[in-house]
Design a protein around this motif. Structure first.
Motif, PDB file in Angstrom:
ATOM      1  N   TYR A  25      58.837  72.877  -7.819  1.00 52.25           N
ATOM      2  CA  TYR A  25      58.493  74.398  -8.032  1.00 52.25           C
ATOM      3  C   TYR A  25      58.830  74.999  -6.795  1.00 52.25           C
ATOM      4  CZ  TYR A  25      55.056  73.092 -11.678  1.00 52.25           C
ATOM      5  OH  TYR A  25      54.765  72.392 -12.908  1.00 52.25           O
ATOM      6  N   SER A  28      58.917  82.270  -7.014  1.00 50.13           N
ATOM      7  CA  SER A  28      59.159  82.877  -8.190  1.00 50.13           C
ATOM      8  C   SER A  28      60.432  84.266  -8.119  1.00 50.13           C
ATOM      9  CB  SER A  28      58.088  83.587  -9.169  1.00 50.13           C
ATOM     10  OG  SER A  28      57.550  84.321  -8.474  1.00 50.13           O
ATOM     11  N   LYS A  29      60.628  84.499  -6.967  1.00 51.43           N
ATOM     12  CA  LYS A  29      61.528  85.714  -6.482  1.00 51.43           C
ATOM     13  C   LYS A  29      62.851  85.221  -6.338  1.00 51.43           C
ATOM     14  CE  LYS A  29      57.787  88.571  -5.311  1.00 51.43           C
ATOM     15  NZ  LYS A  29      56.932  89.090  -4.291  1.00 51.43           N
ATOM     16  N   SER A  52      66.924  76.597 -13.753  1.00 60.29           N
ATOM     17  CA  SER A  52      65.655  77.160 -13.545  1.00 60.29           C
ATOM     18  C   SER A  52      64.932  77.574 -14.842  1.00 60.29           C
ATOM     19  CB  SER A  52      65.698  78.402 -12.514  1.00 60.29           C
ATOM     20  OG  SER A  52      66.202  79.216 -13.172  1.00 60.29           O
ATOM     21  N   SER A  53      63.670  77.630 -14.940  1.00 57.67           N
ATOM     22  CA  SER A  53      63.032  77.826 -15.867  1.00 57.67           C
ATOM     23  C   SER A  53      61.384  78.536 -15.434  1.00 57.67           C
ATOM     24  CB  SER A  53      62.757  77.167 -16.979  1.00 57.67           C
ATOM     25  OG  SER A  53      62.131  75.845 -16.478  1.00 57.67           O
ATOM     26  N   ARG A  54      60.904  79.393 -15.953  1.00 53.83           N
ATOM     27  CA  ARG A  54      59.636  79.869 -15.777  1.00 53.83           C
ATOM     28  C   ARG A  54      58.490  78.918 -16.660  1.00 53.83           C
ATOM     29  NH1 ARG A  54      59.328  84.059 -12.427  1.00 53.83           N
ATOM     30  NH2 ARG A  54      61.155  85.133 -11.918  1.00 53.83           N
ATOM     31  N   ALA A  56      54.407  78.926 -17.348  1.00 52.50           N
ATOM     32  CA  ALA A  56      53.487  79.827 -17.369  1.00 52.50           C
ATOM     33  C   ALA A  56      52.070  78.864 -16.710  1.00 52.50           C
ATOM     34  CB  ALA A  56      53.016  80.364 -18.554  1.00 52.50           C
ATOM     35  N   THR A  69      49.933  84.603 -13.436  1.00 58.36           N
ATOM     36  CA  THR A  69      51.433  84.680 -13.030  1.00 58.36           C
ATOM     37  C   THR A  69      52.215  83.419 -13.310  1.00 58.36           C
ATOM     38  OG1 THR A  69      50.769  84.070 -10.999  1.00 58.36           O
ATOM     39  CG2 THR A  69      50.868  86.378 -11.209  1.00 58.36           C
ATOM     40  N   SER A  70      53.285  83.426 -13.556  1.00 51.20           N
ATOM     41  CA  SER A  70      54.155  82.258 -13.893  1.00 51.20           C
ATOM     42  C   SER A  70      54.609  81.626 -12.625  1.00 51.20           C
ATOM     43  CB  SER A  70      55.327  82.375 -15.058  1.00 51.20           C
ATOM     44  OG  SER A  70      56.074  83.365 -14.396  1.00 51.20           O
ATOM     45  N   LYS A  71      54.879  80.179 -12.630  1.00 48.00           N
ATOM     46  CA  LYS A  71      55.762  79.672 -11.699  1.00 48.00           C
ATOM     47  C   LYS A  71      57.127  79.434 -12.180  1.00 48.00           C
ATOM     48  CE  LYS A  71      52.146  76.340 -11.312  1.00 48.00           C
ATOM     49  NZ  LYS A  71      51.825  74.871 -11.330  1.00 48.00           N
ATOM     50  N   LYS A  72      57.991  79.077 -11.242  1.00 44.93           N
ATOM     51  CA  LYS A  72      59.305  78.808 -11.524  1.00 44.93           C
ATOM     52  C   LYS A  72      59.696  77.461 -10.962  1.00 44.93           C
ATOM     53  CE  LYS A  72      63.647  81.531 -11.102  1.00 44.93           C
ATOM     54  NZ  LYS A  72      64.295  82.628 -10.222  1.00 44.93           N
ATOM     55  N   LYS A  73      60.115  76.740 -12.123  1.00 48.18           N
ATOM     56  CA  LYS A  73      60.604  75.550 -11.976  1.00 48.18           C
ATOM     57  C   LYS A  73      62.331  75.282 -11.611  1.00 48.18           C
ATOM     58  CE  LYS A  73      60.756  72.458 -15.374  1.00 48.18           C
ATOM     59  NZ  LYS A  73      60.164  71.573 -16.350  1.00 48.18           N
TER      60      LYS A  73
END
Length: 89
Positions: A25, A28-29, A52-54, A56, A69-73
């Motif tokens: 993870y 997210s920016k 990468s993907s978001r 939730a 808010t979502s996380k980014k993987k």
């Protein structure tokens, strides 16, 4: 800025390690280019590509399921003969 938040350890991420792909993870920016430069500089490896993907976050409150808010993987594919010290195959 904290780049990589934590390694993702799932059955799929462990199987990706055999293909020299590392999952975590991230903030997210971050963009893929920024993440690639950070990994190459921090671990002294060469990155072949990044996916990468978001993801939730889900919070349950009673019977309702709320999205926050979502996380980014991020999945980093390293070039052959490169390993990170976080996981050794």
């Amino acid at each position: 800025m904290e780049k990589s938040k934590n390694q993702l350890i799932t059955e799929k991420s462990l199987s990706l390690l055999q293909q020299n792909q590392y999952t975590s993870y991230v903030d997210s920016k971050l963009t893929k280019t920024e993440m690639k430069k950070w990994i190459e500089g921090f671990f002294a490896v060469k990155v072949r590509g990044i996916s990468s993907s978001r993801v939730a976050n889900r919070k349950r409150r009673g019977k309702l399921s709320l999205n926050s808010t979502s996380k980014k993987k991020m999945i980093a594919r390293l070039r052959a003969n490169y390993l990170t010290p976080l996981f050794i195959n």
